[in-house]
Design an enzyme around this catalytic site. Structure first.
Site, short mmCIF file in Angstrom:
data_model
loop_
_atom_site.label_atom_id
_atom_site.label_comp_id
_atom_site.label_asym_id
_atom_site.label_seq_id
_atom_site.Cartn_x
_atom_site.Cartn_y
_atom_site.Cartn_z
CG ASP A 1 20.77 14.77 -13.68
OD1 ASP A 1 21.69 15.61 -13.67
OD2 ASP A 1 20.85 13.66 -13.12
CB ILE A 2 22.97 19.64 -16.10
CG1 ILE A 2 23.64 20.35 -17.26
CG2 ILE A 2 23.90 19.50 -14.90
CD1 ILE A 2 23.95 21.81 -17.00
CG ASN B 1 32.44 26.25 -3.64
OD1 ASN B 1 33.67 26.33 -3.59
ND2 ASN B 1 31.81 25.10 -3.53
N GLY C 1 23.85 20.46 -4.42
CA GLY C 1 23.13 20.90 -5.61
C GLY C 1 23.72 20.32 -6.89
CB VAL C 2 23.81 21.65 -10.34
CG1 VAL C 2 24.55 22.95 -10.26
CG2 VAL C 2 23.97 21.01 -11.69
CG ASP C 3 29.88 21.99 -7.01
OD1 ASP C 3 30.59 21.47 -7.90
OD2 ASP C 3 30.35 22.55 -6.00
CB SER D 1 23.03 32.45 -8.42
OG SER D 1 24.40 32.73 -8.31
CB THR D 2 18.03 30.05 -8.96
OG1 THR D 2 18.16 28.81 -9.64
CG2 THR D 2 18.25 31.19 -9.92
N GLY D 3 19.72 28.21 -6.40
CA GLY D 3 19.51 27.17 -5.40
C GLY D 3 20.04 27.64 -4.05
#
Ligand code: AR6
Length: 178
Positions: free
Chosen positions: A16-17, A30, A38-40, A123-125
């Site tokens: 987890d970042i 975005n 997501g991570v955002d 971009s991969t989520g």
């Protein structure tokens, strides 16, 4: 998995970042810089409202570009918000835009003297970029930057799930055999 590139560390980890202790944490944002999922979502919820307040002041960031804010309550000096491309089949400049995300974040880190940096898989989520292709681009762009720049000195990719970690491990093994 770890490699040394021109004396600098490039490491892949699962995790987890928001728990990283680094100078810069990169966010997959975005273009309106409005907190999403997501991570955002994880970065805004762990970092607190100061990050969103600065995002609001900045107002937006173009696809392939990176904007910096405070890191709020995260254990980092800055959050670097980069805007990945939405996958639209691959014929809409997605590869170059994705490479530009990594490059512009690394350039901003160098400009702000941020010596360690953690990236998620941009971009991969939600944005649906095929992870094998995205991993190859991320690895190639980071390796090229480390070969040509003194800062940052340590780059970590923090990958949330096993399949994503495996894709990046393959990409790094292909780019830099042990
Ligand atoms: N730490 C590390 N990686 C994570 C974490 C975490 N805490 N949480 C999720 N991931 P995504 P995108 C992984 O969708 O595709 C947002 O709504 C996740 O498993 O976060 O660039 C923004 O506001 C995946 O591997 O980012 C934008 O609207 C990776 O992070 C949009 O999503 C990226 O998935 C951006 O979409």
């Amino acid at each position: 998995m770890k490699r040394i590139v021109a004396g600098k560390a490039f490491e892949l980890v699962r995790g987890d970042i928001t728990r990283e202790r680094v100078d810069a944490i990169v966010n997959a944002a975005n273009s309106r810089l409005i907190p999403g999922g997501g991570v955002d979502g994880a970065i805004h919820s762990a970092g607190g409202p100061e990050i969103e307040a600065e995002c609001r002041k900045i107002g937006g960031c173009g696809t392939g570009m990176t904007c910096a804010t405070t890191a709020g309550k995260l254990h980092a000096r800055r959050v670097l918000h980069t805007v990945g491309p939405i996958w639209r089949g691959g014929g809409h400049g997605e590869a170059e835009l994705l490479a530009s995300c990594y490059r512009s974040a690394l350039e901003l880190a160098r400009a702000e003297n941020l010596r360690s940096i953690a990236f998620p898989s941009i971009s991969t989520g939600v944005y649906a970029y095929p992870v094998d292709q995205a991993a190859a681009i991320a690895v190639a762009t980071i390796v090229a930057f480390l070969e040509n720049n003194a800062i940052p000195e340590a780059v970590k990719m923090v990958l949330f799930d096993a399949a994503t970690y495996a894709a990046y491990r393959e990409a790094l093994a292909a780019a830099l055999p042990a």
